[in-house]
Design a protein around this motif. Structure first.
Motif, mmCIF file in Angstrom:
data_model
loop_
_atom_site.group_PDB
_atom_site.id
_atom_site.type_symbol
_atom_site.label_atom_id
_atom_site.label_comp_id
_atom_site.label_asym_id
_atom_site.label_seq_id
_atom_site.Cartn_x
_atom_site.Cartn_y
_atom_site.Cartn_z
ATOM 1 N N LEU A 188 6.009 -2.150 -1.257
ATOM 2 C CA LEU A 188 6.055 -1.028 -0.219
ATOM 3 C C LEU A 188 5.927 -1.889 0.892
ATOM 4 O O LEU A 188 6.812 -1.167 2.065
ATOM 5 C CB LEU A 188 4.658 -0.230 -0.529
ATOM 6 N N VAL A 189 5.418 -2.961 1.416
ATOM 7 C CA VAL A 189 5.436 -3.533 2.496
ATOM 8 C C VAL A 189 6.942 -4.121 2.699
ATOM 9 O O VAL A 189 7.364 -3.882 3.917
ATOM 10 C CB VAL A 189 4.712 -4.861 2.534
ATOM 11 N N LEU A 190 7.560 -4.742 1.764
ATOM 12 C CA LEU A 190 8.919 -4.908 1.857
ATOM 13 C C LEU A 190 9.931 -4.019 2.250
ATOM 14 O O LEU A 190 10.600 -3.941 3.307
ATOM 15 C CB LEU A 190 9.437 -5.734 0.637
ATOM 16 N N SER A 191 9.697 -2.675 1.720
ATOM 17 C CA SER A 191 10.541 -1.695 2.276
ATOM 18 C C SER A 191 10.280 -1.255 3.612
ATOM 19 O O SER A 191 10.899 -0.866 4.370
ATOM 20 C CB SER A 191 10.511 -0.431 1.114
ATOM 21 N N ALA A 192 8.715 -1.013 3.794
ATOM 22 C CA ALA A 192 8.425 -0.634 5.174
ATOM 23 C C ALA A 192 9.077 -1.537 6.097
ATOM 24 O O ALA A 192 9.462 -1.527 7.319
ATOM 25 C CB ALA A 192 7.063 -0.499 5.193
ATOM 26 N N ARG A 193 8.965 -2.756 5.857
ATOM 27 C CA ARG A 193 9.651 -4.052 6.897
ATOM 28 C C ARG A 193 10.888 -3.782 7.223
ATOM 29 O O ARG A 193 11.582 -3.965 8.495
ATOM 30 C CB ARG A 193 9.223 -5.388 6.515
ATOM 31 N N LYS A 194 11.622 -3.369 6.030
ATOM 32 C CA LYS A 194 13.055 -3.264 6.404
ATOM 33 C C LYS A 194 13.507 -1.888 7.173
ATOM 34 O O LYS A 194 14.430 -2.069 8.098
ATOM 35 C CB LYS A 194 13.578 -2.678 4.969
ATOM 36 N N SER A 195 12.865 -0.932 7.128
ATOM 37 C CA SER A 195 12.938 0.118 7.853
ATOM 38 C C SER A 195 12.366 0.267 9.238
ATOM 39 O O SER A 195 12.357 1.261 9.777
ATOM 40 C CB SER A 195 12.500 1.628 7.102
ATOM 41 N N THR A 196 11.708 -0.980 9.767
ATOM 42 C CA THR A 196 11.069 -0.841 11.118
ATOM 43 C C THR A 196 11.716 -1.858 12.083
ATOM 44 O O THR A 196 12.344 -2.772 11.740
ATOM 45 C CB THR A 196 9.561 -1.147 10.897
#
Ligand code: DC
Length: 196
Positions: A188-196
């Motif tokens: 979840l952190v990896l996907s959130a970092r991609k989208s910020t």
């Protein structure tokens, strides 16, 4: 801009373990905000004065993890002036570079409403009581009664009650081994970092 992860949930849900693991994995700072309330309760005397004068030594006491300290923390945490005294410290911490993970009850709702990722970690009360009993070497039935009392106080209070932020992702760890729960959180952190 620092990356902030807000993790909320009831006692013994696994949020602390997940928060520590994420901080280690991503090189972020970690703050267990429950310790602020535990240290305030343990200090004794007027809780508002205690919260306003907390020192690093207060936070380093070795009796803060006990069930009694948890109950005392839950009581002082219902006092709005106690909570207000602790807000600035938590918000400053959340802005530390390169990122910070804060776990507690009101991180996603009150302390860091703009966190890039919010998790709400839960587990059934039976599972949580069994975990806490194993951790503290205590009786599971007694732990269950204490957890229920604490959950009720933490979620029914007026000031910053325990509840998921509208945009929090729910993670139920009742049937998840802790390494699986951590793996889900890392993704979840990896996907959130991609989208910020
Ligand atoms: O997470 P913990 O069990 O160490 O927290 C102890 C108590 O502190 C908890 O019952 C409620 C309070 N608390 C709070 O009100 N807000 C937070 N952000 C963290 C803890």
């Amino acid at each position: 801009m620092p990356f902030t992860i807000a993790i909320d949930g009831p006692a013994a849900s696994g949020k602390g373990t997940i928060a520590r693991a994420l901080a280690a994995r991503f090189g972020f700072h970690h703050l267990d905000t429950g310790l602020l309330y535990r240290a305030t309760g343990a200090k004794g005397g007027d809780p508002i004065a205690a919260a306003r004068s907390l020192t690093p030594e207060d936070m380093a006491r070795d009796d803060l993890r006990s069930a009694e300290a948890g109950q005392a923390a839950s009581k002082v945490a219902a006092i709005p002036e106690v909570r207000a005294a602790l807000v600035a410290f938590q918000r400053d911490f959340a802005r530390r570079e390169p990122g910070a993970v804060l776990d507690g009850r009101d991180i996603g709702t009150v302390i860091c409403p703009d966190a890039q990722l919010k998790l709400f970690v839960t587990a059934s009360d039976q599972v949580r009581a069994a975990r806490r009993a194993a951790e503290l070497g205590a009786d599971p039935a007694e732990m269950l009664a204490q957890l229920r009392e604490r959950d009720a106080r933490d979620s029914q209070r007026e000031a910053a009650p325990l509840k998921p932020a509208a945009d929090a992702i729910l993670l139920d760890t009742s049937d998840l081994a802790i390494d699986k729960a951590v793996a889900v959180a890392v993704d979840l952190v990896l996907s959130a970092r991609k989208s910020t």
